[in-house]
Design an enzyme around this catalytic site. Structure first.
Site, PDB file in Angstrom:
ATOM      1  CB  SER A 174       9.220 -44.799 -11.709  1.00 12.14           C
ATOM      2  OG  SER A 174       9.525 -45.232 -12.998  1.00 12.14           O
ATOM      3  CG  ASP A 270       3.422 -48.325 -15.260  1.00 10.84           C
ATOM      4  OD1 ASP A 270       3.491 -48.037 -14.070  1.00 10.84           O
ATOM      5  OD2 ASP A 270       4.174 -47.834 -16.118  1.00 10.84           O
ATOM      6  CG  HIS A 337       4.868 -44.468 -14.488  1.00 12.11           C
ATOM      7  ND1 HIS A 337       5.127 -45.786 -14.235  1.00 12.11           N
ATOM      8  CD2 HIS A 337       6.056 -43.838 -14.405  1.00 12.11           C
ATOM      9  CE1 HIS A 337       6.435 -45.943 -14.014  1.00 12.11           C
ATOM     10  NE2 HIS A 337       7.011 -44.769 -14.112  1.00 12.11           N
TER      11      HIS A 337
END
Ligand SMILES: *[C@@H]1O[C@H](CO)[C@@H](O)[C@H](O)[C@H]1NC(C)=O
Length: 402
Positions: A174, A270, A337
Protein backbone atom coordinates in the site's frame (compact mmCIF):
# COMPACT_ATOMS: atom_id res chain seq x y z
CA UNK A 1 -2.98 -4.54 38.76
CA UNK A 2 -5.07 -7.66 38.32
CA UNK A 3 -6.55 -6.15 35.21
CA UNK A 4 -3.04 -5.46 33.90
CA UNK A 5 -1.94 -9.04 34.45
CA UNK A 6 -5.08 -10.34 32.77
CA UNK A 7 -4.45 -8.13 29.78
CA UNK A 8 -0.87 -9.40 29.58
CA UNK A 9 -2.12 -12.97 29.50
CA UNK A 10 -4.81 -12.25 26.99
CA UNK A 11 -2.22 -10.59 24.81
CA UNK A 12 0.04 -13.63 24.98
CA UNK A 13 -2.79 -16.03 24.19
CA UNK A 14 -4.07 -13.93 21.31
CA UNK A 15 -0.56 -13.54 19.92
CA UNK A 16 -0.06 -17.30 19.96
CA UNK A 17 -3.42 -17.89 18.31
CA UNK A 18 -2.66 -15.39 15.59
CA UNK A 19 0.78 -16.84 14.91
CA UNK A 20 -0.93 -20.18 14.50
CA UNK A 21 -3.52 -18.77 12.11
CA UNK A 22 -1.10 -16.70 10.01
CA UNK A 23 1.51 -19.47 9.90
CA UNK A 24 4.01 -16.77 10.84
CA UNK A 25 6.68 -16.25 13.45
CA UNK A 26 7.05 -13.36 15.89
CA UNK A 27 9.69 -10.69 15.35
CA UNK A 28 10.42 -7.99 17.91
CA UNK A 29 10.62 -4.29 17.30
CA UNK A 30 13.84 -2.28 17.17
CA UNK A 31 13.70 1.46 17.84
CA UNK A 32 16.31 3.44 15.95
CA UNK A 33 17.22 5.92 18.71
CA UNK A 34 20.22 7.26 16.79
CA UNK A 35 17.86 8.64 14.14
CA UNK A 36 16.44 11.22 16.52
CA UNK A 37 19.62 13.32 16.47
CA UNK A 38 19.29 13.47 12.67
CA UNK A 39 15.74 14.73 12.99
CA UNK A 40 14.51 11.49 11.42
CA UNK A 41 11.41 10.98 13.52
CA UNK A 42 7.76 9.94 13.46
CA UNK A 43 5.04 12.58 13.29
CA UNK A 44 5.10 12.93 17.09
CA UNK A 45 8.90 13.15 17.33
CA UNK A 46 9.42 9.56 18.52
CA UNK A 47 12.17 7.41 16.94
CA UNK A 48 11.46 5.33 13.84
CA UNK A 49 11.23 1.56 14.25
CA UNK A 50 11.54 -1.69 12.37
CA UNK A 51 11.38 -5.46 12.79
CA UNK A 52 14.50 -7.30 11.66
CA UNK A 53 14.83 -11.05 11.20
CA UNK A 54 18.43 -11.94 10.34
CA UNK A 55 19.36 -13.86 7.23
CA UNK A 56 20.98 -17.27 7.52
CA UNK A 57 22.77 -19.89 5.45
CA UNK A 58 23.06 -18.91 1.79
CA UNK A 59 20.87 -15.86 2.45
CA UNK A 60 23.15 -13.88 4.78
CA UNK A 61 24.05 -11.32 2.12
CA UNK A 62 20.55 -10.93 0.75
CA UNK A 63 18.23 -8.19 1.98
CA UNK A 64 14.46 -7.93 1.70
CA UNK A 65 13.04 -4.68 2.99
CA UNK A 66 9.33 -4.14 3.32
CA UNK A 67 7.89 -0.71 4.01
CA UNK A 68 4.71 -0.88 6.03
CA UNK A 69 1.54 0.73 4.67
CA UNK A 70 -1.26 2.76 6.22
CA UNK A 71 -2.44 5.53 3.85
CA UNK A 72 -1.40 9.17 4.37
CA UNK A 73 -2.21 12.31 6.31
CA UNK A 74 -2.84 15.34 4.15
CA UNK A 75 -2.98 18.35 6.47
CA UNK A 76 -2.12 19.65 9.94
CA UNK A 77 -5.37 18.33 11.39
CA UNK A 78 -5.18 14.78 10.06
CA UNK A 79 -1.43 14.54 10.77
CA UNK A 80 -1.99 15.69 14.34
CA UNK A 81 -4.64 13.03 14.89
CA UNK A 82 -2.21 10.46 13.49
CA UNK A 83 0.29 11.22 16.24
CA UNK A 84 -2.20 9.56 18.60
CA UNK A 85 -1.99 6.29 16.67
CA UNK A 86 0.70 3.73 15.83
CA UNK A 87 0.85 5.30 12.37
CA UNK A 88 2.26 8.50 13.86
CA UNK A 89 4.14 7.39 16.93
CA UNK A 90 6.47 4.49 17.67
CA UNK A 91 5.35 4.77 21.31
CA UNK A 92 2.02 3.30 20.25
CA UNK A 93 3.27 0.44 18.11
CA UNK A 94 2.97 -3.12 19.36
CA UNK A 95 6.36 -4.63 20.09
CA UNK A 96 5.96 -7.85 18.14
CA UNK A 97 4.57 -8.57 14.70
CA UNK A 98 4.09 -11.82 12.85
CA UNK A 99 6.26 -12.42 9.77
CA UNK A 100 4.52 -14.52 7.15
CA UNK A 101 4.17 -14.72 3.38
CA UNK A 102 7.14 -13.03 1.75
CA UNK A 103 8.57 -12.42 5.25
CA UNK A 104 8.35 -16.07 6.32
CA UNK A 105 11.55 -17.83 7.43
CA UNK A 106 10.40 -21.22 6.15
CA UNK A 107 11.33 -22.56 2.72
CA UNK A 108 7.94 -24.22 2.42
CA UNK A 109 6.12 -20.89 2.80
CA UNK A 110 8.61 -18.63 1.07
CA UNK A 111 10.98 -20.65 -1.14
CA UNK A 112 12.99 -17.82 -2.68
CA UNK A 113 13.48 -15.41 0.20
CA UNK A 114 13.10 -17.37 3.46
CA UNK A 115 16.76 -17.19 4.44
CA UNK A 116 17.33 -13.55 3.46
CA UNK A 117 17.65 -10.75 5.99
CA UNK A 118 13.99 -9.74 6.21
CA UNK A 119 12.89 -6.38 7.56
CA UNK A 120 9.63 -4.58 8.01
CA UNK A 121 10.04 -0.85 8.49
CA UNK A 122 7.18 0.62 10.50
CA UNK A 123 5.27 3.51 8.96
CA UNK A 124 4.84 6.55 11.18
CA UNK A 125 5.38 9.61 8.96
CA UNK A 126 2.15 9.74 6.94
CA UNK A 127 3.90 10.63 3.66
CA UNK A 128 5.11 7.31 2.20
CA UNK A 129 8.58 8.21 3.53
CA UNK A 130 8.83 11.36 1.37
CA UNK A 131 8.39 14.26 3.80
CA UNK A 132 11.11 16.63 4.94
CA UNK A 133 10.14 19.92 6.56
CA UNK A 134 12.89 21.41 8.71
CA UNK A 135 10.58 23.40 10.99
CA UNK A 136 8.45 21.56 13.52
CA UNK A 137 4.87 22.80 13.25
CA UNK A 138 4.76 25.49 15.98
CA UNK A 139 1.06 24.94 16.70
CA UNK A 140 0.77 21.15 16.67
CA UNK A 141 4.42 20.13 17.33
CA UNK A 142 4.11 17.70 14.43
CA UNK A 143 7.25 16.62 12.52
CA UNK A 144 7.14 16.01 8.75
CA UNK A 145 10.23 13.86 8.22
CA UNK A 146 9.40 10.68 6.32
CA UNK A 147 12.29 10.97 3.84
CA UNK A 148 14.75 11.40 6.71
CA UNK A 149 13.41 8.20 8.26
CA UNK A 150 14.05 6.37 5.01
CA UNK A 151 17.65 7.64 4.88
CA UNK A 152 18.34 6.92 8.56
CA UNK A 153 17.09 3.34 8.51
CA UNK A 154 18.95 2.60 5.26
CA UNK A 155 22.16 3.93 6.78
CA UNK A 156 21.59 1.62 9.74
CA UNK A 157 21.05 -1.44 7.52
CA UNK A 158 24.12 -0.62 5.43
CA UNK A 159 26.18 -0.55 8.62
CA UNK A 160 24.60 -3.83 9.72
CA UNK A 161 25.79 -5.60 6.59
CA UNK A 162 23.65 -4.36 3.72
CA UNK A 163 26.74 -2.64 2.31
CA UNK A 164 27.84 -6.16 1.30
CA UNK A 165 24.51 -7.14 -0.22
CA UNK A 166 24.52 -9.48 -3.20
CA UNK A 167 20.75 -9.43 -3.66
CA UNK A 168 18.26 -6.86 -2.41
CA UNK A 169 14.61 -5.99 -2.78
CA UNK A 170 12.84 -2.83 -1.68
CA UNK A 171 9.17 -3.67 -1.25
CA UNK A 172 6.09 -2.63 0.62
CA UNK A 173 2.37 -2.81 0.93
CA UNK A 174 0.00 0.00 0.00
CA UNK A 175 1.44 3.40 1.01
CA UNK A 176 4.63 1.49 1.77
CA UNK A 177 4.82 0.08 -1.71
CA UNK A 178 4.20 3.50 -3.19
CA UNK A 179 7.27 4.48 -1.15
CA UNK A 180 9.16 1.51 -2.61
CA UNK A 181 8.40 2.82 -6.11
CA UNK A 182 9.29 6.43 -5.29
CA UNK A 183 12.57 5.45 -3.57
CA UNK A 184 13.46 2.57 -5.89
CA UNK A 185 16.36 4.12 -7.79
CA UNK A 186 17.66 5.83 -4.66
CA UNK A 187 17.73 2.44 -2.93
CA UNK A 188 19.61 0.90 -5.83
CA UNK A 189 22.14 3.74 -5.57
CA UNK A 190 22.89 2.89 -1.93
CA UNK A 191 23.93 -0.67 -2.69
CA UNK A 192 27.15 -2.08 -4.13
CA UNK A 193 27.24 -1.68 -7.93
CA UNK A 194 27.48 -5.43 -8.48
CA UNK A 195 24.42 -6.29 -6.39
CA UNK A 196 21.21 -7.50 -7.99
CA UNK A 197 18.65 -4.95 -6.82
CA UNK A 198 14.96 -4.84 -7.66
CA UNK A 199 11.78 -3.25 -6.30
CA UNK A 200 8.45 -4.84 -5.58
CA UNK A 201 5.21 -2.93 -5.26
CA UNK A 202 2.29 -4.72 -3.64
CA UNK A 203 -0.95 -2.75 -3.95
CA UNK A 204 0.99 0.45 -4.53
CA UNK A 205 -0.21 1.31 -8.03
CA UNK A 206 -2.72 3.96 -7.00
CA UNK A 207 -4.23 5.52 -10.11
CA UNK A 208 -5.35 9.07 -10.75
CA UNK A 209 -9.04 8.40 -11.30
CA UNK A 210 -12.15 10.43 -10.62
CA UNK A 211 -14.76 9.49 -8.05
CA UNK A 212 -18.25 8.20 -8.83
CA UNK A 213 -19.39 11.83 -8.58
CA UNK A 214 -16.74 12.95 -11.06
CA UNK A 215 -14.45 14.79 -8.63
CA UNK A 216 -10.65 14.66 -8.75
CA UNK A 217 -10.53 13.57 -5.14
CA UNK A 218 -7.31 11.55 -5.00
CA UNK A 219 -5.45 14.09 -7.14
CA UNK A 220 -6.34 16.86 -4.68
CA UNK A 221 -5.56 14.61 -1.73
CA UNK A 222 -2.09 13.70 -3.02
CA UNK A 223 -1.40 17.33 -3.80
CA UNK A 224 -2.25 18.17 -0.16
CA UNK A 225 -0.03 15.34 1.12
CA UNK A 226 2.93 16.55 -0.93
CA UNK A 227 2.41 20.19 0.13
CA UNK A 228 1.97 19.39 3.81
CA UNK A 229 5.05 17.18 4.02
CA UNK A 230 7.34 19.17 1.73
CA UNK A 231 7.75 16.03 -0.37
CA UNK A 232 8.45 17.59 -3.78
CA UNK A 233 12.23 17.56 -3.47
CA UNK A 234 12.21 13.85 -2.62
CA UNK A 235 10.04 12.70 -5.52
CA UNK A 236 11.72 11.42 -8.70
CA UNK A 237 13.13 14.43 -10.51
CA UNK A 238 12.39 12.84 -13.86
CA UNK A 239 8.74 13.50 -12.98
CA UNK A 240 8.86 16.77 -11.01
CA UNK A 241 10.74 18.39 -13.89
CA UNK A 242 7.66 17.78 -16.07
CA UNK A 243 4.61 17.69 -13.82
CA UNK A 244 3.20 19.29 -10.68
CA UNK A 245 4.69 17.58 -7.61
CA UNK A 246 1.32 16.20 -6.48
CA UNK A 247 1.04 14.30 -9.76
CA UNK A 248 4.44 12.71 -9.11
CA UNK A 249 2.91 10.78 -6.24
CA UNK A 250 1.14 8.63 -8.84
CA UNK A 251 3.17 5.61 -9.99
CA UNK A 252 1.70 5.96 -13.48
CA UNK A 253 3.68 9.22 -13.79
CA UNK A 254 6.98 7.98 -12.36
CA UNK A 255 7.36 4.25 -12.98
CA UNK A 256 8.35 4.59 -16.61
CA UNK A 257 11.49 6.55 -15.69
CA UNK A 258 12.57 4.18 -12.94
CA UNK A 259 15.73 2.41 -14.06
CA UNK A 260 15.72 -0.38 -11.46
CA UNK A 261 13.57 -3.40 -12.32
CA UNK A 262 10.12 -3.13 -10.78
CA UNK A 263 7.44 -5.74 -10.18
CA UNK A 264 3.82 -4.69 -9.65
CA UNK A 265 1.48 -6.98 -7.74
CA UNK A 266 -1.95 -5.40 -7.72
CA UNK A 267 -5.58 -6.33 -7.84
CA UNK A 268 -7.29 -4.46 -10.66
CA UNK A 269 -10.20 -4.12 -8.22
CA UNK A 270 -7.90 -3.06 -5.39
CA UNK A 271 -10.28 -2.76 -2.46
CA UNK A 272 -8.56 0.31 -0.98
CA UNK A 273 -8.77 2.10 -4.31
CA UNK A 274 -12.43 1.25 -4.77
CA UNK A 275 -13.21 2.53 -1.27
CA UNK A 276 -11.03 5.62 -1.28
CA UNK A 277 -10.42 6.67 -4.87
CA UNK A 278 -13.56 5.57 -6.71
CA UNK A 279 -16.21 5.77 -3.99
CA UNK A 280 -14.89 7.69 -0.98
CA UNK A 281 -17.41 8.79 1.61
CA UNK A 282 -17.45 12.38 0.31
CA UNK A 283 -18.54 11.17 -3.13
CA UNK A 284 -21.24 8.92 -1.71
CA UNK A 285 -23.09 10.96 0.93
CA UNK A 286 -26.10 8.63 0.91
CA UNK A 287 -23.94 5.57 1.47
CA UNK A 288 -25.24 3.61 -1.51
CA UNK A 289 -21.77 2.10 -1.95
CA UNK A 290 -21.27 1.15 1.68
CA UNK A 291 -22.19 -2.54 1.45
CA UNK A 292 -20.58 -3.03 -1.94
CA UNK A 293 -17.31 -1.59 -0.66
CA UNK A 294 -17.27 -4.07 2.21
CA UNK A 295 -18.17 -7.10 0.15
CA UNK A 296 -17.97 -7.31 -3.63
CA UNK A 297 -20.77 -9.92 -3.61
CA UNK A 298 -23.11 -7.17 -2.38
CA UNK A 299 -22.47 -4.86 -5.33
CA UNK A 300 -25.36 -4.15 -7.69
CA UNK A 301 -24.88 -4.80 -11.40
CA UNK A 302 -24.60 -1.05 -11.97
CA UNK A 303 -21.90 -0.83 -9.33
CA UNK A 304 -20.05 -3.77 -10.83
CA UNK A 305 -20.17 -2.02 -14.17
CA UNK A 306 -18.64 1.07 -12.59
CA UNK A 307 -15.94 -1.14 -11.13
CA UNK A 308 -15.24 -2.67 -14.53
CA UNK A 309 -14.76 0.88 -15.76
CA UNK A 310 -12.30 1.43 -12.93
CA UNK A 311 -10.38 -1.67 -13.99
CA UNK A 312 -10.22 -0.32 -17.54
CA UNK A 313 -8.71 2.89 -16.24
CA UNK A 314 -6.29 0.93 -14.11
CA UNK A 315 -5.13 -1.07 -17.12
CA UNK A 316 -4.88 2.09 -19.20
CA UNK A 317 -2.60 3.66 -16.58
CA UNK A 318 -0.52 0.49 -16.48
CA UNK A 319 -0.25 0.26 -20.26
CA UNK A 320 0.75 3.92 -20.30
CA UNK A 321 4.08 2.83 -18.84
CA UNK A 322 4.89 1.26 -22.18
CA UNK A 323 6.71 -1.99 -22.74
CA UNK A 324 9.59 -3.03 -20.51
CA UNK A 325 11.88 -6.03 -20.57
CA UNK A 326 12.66 -5.82 -16.86
CA UNK A 327 9.28 -4.93 -15.35
CA UNK A 328 7.05 -7.67 -14.08
CA UNK A 329 3.39 -7.53 -13.22
CA UNK A 330 0.76 -9.71 -11.62
CA UNK A 331 -2.59 -7.98 -11.99
CA UNK A 332 -5.33 -10.25 -10.75
CA UNK A 333 -9.06 -9.65 -10.59
CA UNK A 334 -9.48 -10.21 -6.89
CA UNK A 335 -11.11 -7.75 -4.52
CA UNK A 336 -8.00 -7.41 -2.41
CA UNK A 337 -5.35 -5.04 -1.10
CA UNK A 338 -1.83 -6.30 -0.33
CA UNK A 339 -1.29 -9.93 -1.23
CA UNK A 340 2.39 -10.67 -0.54
CA UNK A 341 2.59 -10.31 3.25
CA UNK A 342 -0.13 -12.82 4.05
CA UNK A 343 0.51 -16.54 3.69
CA UNK A 344 -3.03 -17.14 2.46
CA UNK A 345 -2.49 -15.00 -0.63
CA UNK A 346 1.28 -15.35 -1.11
CA UNK A 347 1.70 -19.13 -1.27
CA UNK A 348 -0.57 -21.87 -0.16
CA UNK A 349 -2.49 -24.77 -1.64
CA UNK A 350 -5.48 -22.51 -2.06
CA UNK A 351 -3.79 -19.15 -2.69
CA UNK A 352 -4.66 -17.10 -5.79
CA UNK A 353 -3.32 -18.20 -9.17
CA UNK A 354 -2.83 -16.20 -12.33
CA UNK A 355 -1.77 -18.15 -15.41
CA UNK A 356 -1.63 -21.11 -12.98
CA UNK A 357 1.06 -19.29 -11.02
CA UNK A 358 1.14 -18.19 -7.39
CA UNK A 359 2.31 -14.71 -6.48
CA UNK A 360 5.32 -16.26 -4.70
CA UNK A 361 6.43 -18.09 -7.83
CA UNK A 362 5.87 -15.12 -10.14
CA UNK A 363 7.89 -12.78 -7.92
CA UNK A 364 10.67 -15.34 -7.32
CA UNK A 365 10.98 -16.17 -11.03
CA UNK A 366 11.13 -12.50 -11.93
CA UNK A 367 13.72 -11.65 -9.29
CA UNK A 368 16.05 -14.48 -10.26
CA UNK A 369 15.51 -13.89 -14.00
CA UNK A 370 14.00 -17.33 -14.47
CA UNK A 371 10.92 -15.85 -16.07
CA UNK A 372 9.74 -12.29 -16.48
CA UNK A 373 6.10 -12.51 -15.43
CA UNK A 374 3.65 -10.10 -17.12
CA UNK A 375 0.06 -11.24 -16.71
CA UNK A 376 -3.31 -9.56 -16.45
CA UNK A 377 -6.33 -11.52 -15.27
CA UNK A 378 -9.65 -11.75 -17.10
CA UNK A 379 -12.32 -9.44 -15.58
CA UNK A 380 -14.24 -10.17 -12.38
CA UNK A 381 -15.75 -12.64 -11.55
CA UNK A 382 -13.81 -15.03 -13.78
CA UNK A 383 -11.03 -15.78 -11.30
CA UNK A 384 -12.16 -18.56 -8.96
CA UNK A 385 -8.89 -18.55 -6.99
CA UNK A 386 -9.55 -15.17 -5.35
CA UNK A 387 -10.29 -14.82 -1.66
CA UNK A 388 -12.14 -11.53 -2.25
CA UNK A 389 -11.57 -10.75 1.37
CA UNK A 390 -10.17 -7.66 2.90
CA UNK A 391 -6.49 -7.78 3.62
CA UNK A 392 -6.60 -4.14 4.50
CA UNK A 393 -2.97 -3.69 5.42
CA UNK A 394 0.17 -5.68 5.79
CA UNK A 395 -0.12 -5.19 9.52
CA UNK A 396 -0.93 -8.58 10.92
CA UNK A 397 -3.84 -8.85 13.31
CA UNK A 398 -1.28 -9.39 16.07
CA UNK A 399 -0.82 -5.65 15.76
CA UNK A 400 -4.17 -5.01 17.35
CA UNK A 401 -4.23 -3.33 20.69
CA UNK A 402 -6.19 -4.87 23.53
C1 LIG B 1 -7.89 18.04 6.26
O1 LIG B 1 -8.16 16.89 5.49
C2 LIG B 1 -9.39 16.28 5.80
C3 LIG B 1 -9.44 14.97 5.03
O2 LIG B 1 -9.27 15.16 3.66
C4 LIG B 1 -10.52 17.23 5.47
O3 LIG B 1 -11.76 16.62 5.79
C5 LIG B 1 -10.34 18.51 6.26
O4 LIG B 1 -11.31 19.45 5.87
C6 LIG B 1 -8.95 19.11 6.05
N1 LIG B 1 -8.77 20.19 6.98
C7 LIG B 1 -8.26 21.35 6.64
C8 LIG B 1 -8.10 22.34 7.74
O5 LIG B 1 -7.95 21.61 5.51
Amino acid sequence: MVKGAMQQWLRVIITLLILLITEGHPVDITYLQSAVAKGAVCLDGSPPAYHFDKGFGAGVNNWFIQLEGGAWCNNATTCLSRTKTRLGSSKLMVKTVSFSGILSNKAKFNPDFYNWNRIRIRYCDGSSFTGDVEAVDPKTKVYYRGARIFSAVMEDFLAKGMKNAQNAILAGCSAGSLAAILHCDRFKGLLPPGAKVKCLSDAGFFINAKTISGASHIEQFYSDVVNTHGSAKNLPQSCTSRLKPGLCFFPQNVAQQIKTPLFLVNAAYDSWQIKNILAPGVADPRGTWRNCKLDILKCSSAQLETMQGYRNEFLKALNGLGPSSTRGYYINSCYAHCQTGTQETWLREDSPRLASTTIAKAVGDWFYDRNRFQEIDCPYPCDKTCKNRNFESDVQPVDMDL
